[in-house]
Design a protein around this motif. Structure first.
Motif, short mmCIF file in Angstrom:
data_model
loop_
_atom_site.label_atom_id
_atom_site.label_comp_id
_atom_site.label_asym_id
_atom_site.label_seq_id
_atom_site.Cartn_x
_atom_site.Cartn_y
_atom_site.Cartn_z
N LEU A 11 -41.94 14.63 -50.97
CA LEU A 11 -40.95 14.26 -51.98
C LEU A 11 -41.40 12.96 -52.64
CD1 LEU A 11 -38.24 15.49 -52.85
CD2 LEU A 11 -37.13 14.07 -51.12
N ILE A 12 -41.30 12.92 -53.95
CA ILE A 12 -41.61 11.69 -54.68
C ILE A 12 -40.37 11.28 -55.46
CG2 ILE A 12 -43.05 10.61 -56.43
CD1 ILE A 12 -45.26 12.56 -55.70
N LYS A 13 -39.94 10.05 -55.26
CA LYS A 13 -38.77 9.52 -55.95
C LYS A 13 -39.12 8.15 -56.54
CE LYS A 13 -35.47 12.54 -54.95
NZ LYS A 13 -34.61 13.18 -55.99
N ARG A 15 -37.66 4.12 -57.44
CA ARG A 15 -36.73 3.12 -56.91
C ARG A 15 -35.34 3.30 -57.50
NH1 ARG A 15 -39.60 -2.42 -58.18
NH2 ARG A 15 -40.25 -1.17 -59.96
N GLY A 16 -34.35 3.14 -56.62
CA GLY A 16 -32.96 3.25 -57.06
C GLY A 16 -32.38 4.65 -56.95
N GLN A 17 -33.23 5.65 -56.83
CA GLN A 17 -32.73 7.01 -56.71
C GLN A 17 -32.19 7.28 -55.32
OE1 GLN A 17 -36.14 9.44 -58.17
NE2 GLN A 17 -34.73 10.09 -59.80
N GLN A 18 -31.60 8.46 -55.18
CA GLN A 18 -31.06 8.89 -53.90
C GLN A 18 -31.82 10.13 -53.44
OE1 GLN A 18 -29.00 11.92 -53.76
NE2 GLN A 18 -28.56 11.77 -51.59
N VAL A 19 -31.92 10.32 -52.13
CA VAL A 19 -32.66 11.47 -51.61
C VAL A 19 -31.90 12.07 -50.44
CG1 VAL A 19 -34.05 10.14 -49.96
CG2 VAL A 19 -34.94 12.27 -50.91
N THR A 20 -32.01 13.38 -50.30
CA THR A 20 -31.44 14.09 -49.15
C THR A 20 -32.52 14.90 -48.47
OG1 THR A 20 -29.25 14.26 -50.16
CG2 THR A 20 -29.76 15.81 -48.39
N LEU A 21 -32.67 14.68 -47.19
CA LEU A 21 -33.64 15.42 -46.38
C LEU A 21 -32.87 16.32 -45.41
CD1 LEU A 21 -36.06 12.47 -45.51
CD2 LEU A 21 -35.96 13.87 -47.58
N ARG A 22 -33.45 17.48 -45.11
CA ARG A 22 -32.74 18.46 -44.29
C ARG A 22 -33.52 18.83 -43.05
NH1 ARG A 22 -31.70 19.24 -49.60
NH2 ARG A 22 -29.50 19.38 -50.18
N CYS A 23 -32.76 19.20 -42.02
CA CYS A 23 -33.38 19.52 -40.73
C CYS A 23 -32.60 20.63 -40.05
CB CYS A 23 -33.38 18.27 -39.84
SG CYS A 23 -33.86 18.57 -38.13
N LEU A 83 -39.08 0.61 -52.40
CA LEU A 83 -40.48 0.96 -52.15
C LEU A 83 -40.76 1.06 -50.65
CD1 LEU A 83 -42.34 -1.29 -54.76
CD2 LEU A 83 -41.72 1.13 -54.96
N GLY A 84 -40.12 0.20 -49.88
CA GLY A 84 -40.33 0.17 -48.43
C GLY A 84 -39.78 1.36 -47.68
N THR A 110 -40.91 14.98 -43.24
CA THR A 110 -40.88 14.96 -44.71
C THR A 110 -41.54 13.68 -45.14
OG1 THR A 110 -38.84 16.25 -44.94
CG2 THR A 110 -39.44 14.78 -46.76
N ARG A 111 -42.58 13.81 -45.96
CA ARG A 111 -43.28 12.63 -46.48
C ARG A 111 -42.58 12.19 -47.76
NH1 ARG A 111 -46.26 8.87 -44.52
NH2 ARG A 111 -47.59 10.39 -43.46
N LEU A 112 -41.93 11.03 -47.71
CA LEU A 112 -41.23 10.47 -48.87
C LEU A 112 -42.07 9.36 -49.48
CD1 LEU A 112 -38.74 10.10 -50.72
CD2 LEU A 112 -37.83 8.53 -48.98
N THR A 113 -42.31 9.47 -50.76
CA THR A 113 -43.01 8.42 -51.50
C THR A 113 -42.07 7.89 -52.56
OG1 THR A 113 -45.14 9.50 -51.17
CG2 THR A 113 -45.01 7.85 -52.92
N VAL A 114 -41.86 6.57 -52.55
CA VAL A 114 -41.00 5.93 -53.53
C VAL A 114 -41.89 5.11 -54.47
CG1 VAL A 114 -39.04 4.39 -53.91
CG2 VAL A 114 -39.13 5.83 -51.86
N LEU A 115 -41.78 5.41 -55.76
CA LEU A 115 -42.62 4.72 -56.75
C LEU A 115 -41.83 3.68 -57.53
CD1 LEU A 115 -44.53 7.84 -58.12
CD2 LEU A 115 -45.27 6.25 -56.34
#
Lengths: 115, 112
Positions: A11-13, A15-23, A83-84, A110-115
């Motif tokens: 997933l690439i997002k 800064r400031g966005q929101q994300v939902t990961l599922r399991c 970013l962190g 889930t690999r999350l990348t925040v740009l």
């Protein structure tokens, strides 16, 4: 027997966005734990869900929230991304009311990348 | 703080036996010792768990001395595919209020 599954895988997002990961936990498991793993480090515990309630929480801000559904699947939500927050997010399932030292089965992450 | 101390990295060769030692001086009476293996970009995988003496399964052995202040994971006849990070953890199987702390693990590199 399906093991622990997670979505999405990447997933690439921004800064400031929101994300939902599922399991989805391993069949027969009722406890789900979430971890954040930065590159080169061990997993850091975020929180654990059991019987649809957050049972324990690690040292993470309120931007990190979660949910467990009646079928034991779980979501991890992260608001106001920084970013962190870029990391591998791992879900682990286990059974019963045992402690954290009980055997946990991990998903692929889930690999999350925040740009 | 992590309750365990492990070497940061180790090298070995195919076909050798590899022993990774973990120090846990403050282990509590009810704590079990658990080892996980992790390949890059994958979730950790349970290897073995024990309380005292020796435990053996199809992939590894775990040696725990009487004082339980350390433990040694033994991997027999390693292959290139055993290159991974190995984590040692201690914790109470019955205590749902205690959070396991994961250290950085031991990066094991197997050479041909």
């Amino acid at each position: 027997d399906a093991g622990v599954t997670q979505s999405p895988t990447h997933l690439i997002k921004t800064r400031g966005q929101q994300v939902t990961l599922r399991c989805s936990p391993k069949s027969g498991h009722d406890t789900v734990s979430w971890y954040q793993q930065a590159l080169g480090q061990g997993p850091q515990f975020i929180f654990q869900y059991y019987e649809e309630e957050e049972r324990q929480r690690g040292n993470f801000p309120d931007r990190f929230s979660g949910h467990q559904f009646p079928n034991y699947s779980s979501e991890l939500n992260v608001n106001a991304l920084l970013l962190g927050d870029s990391a591998l997010y791992l879900c682990a399932s286990s059974w019963g009311t045992g402690g954290f030292a009980d055997t946990q089965y991990f998903g692929p992450g889930t690999r999350l990348t925040v740009l | 703080l992590a309750k365990t101390t492990q070497p940061i990295s180790m090298d070995s060769y195919e076909g050798q036996e590899v022993n990774i030692t973990c120090s846990h001086n403050n282990i509590a009476t009810n704590d079990y010792i658990t080892w996980y293996q992790q390949f890059p970009s994958q979730g950790p995988r349970f290897i073995i768990q024990g309380y005292k003496t020796k435990v053996t399964n199809e992939v590894a052995s775990l040696f725990i001395p009487a004082d339980r202040k350390s433990s040694t994971l033994s991997l027999p006849r390693v292959s290139l595919s055993d290159t991974a990070v190995y984590y040692c953890l201690v914790g109470d199987l019955e205590d749902s209020n205690y959070q396991l702390i994961w250290g950085a693990g031991t990066k094991l590199i197997i050479k041909p």
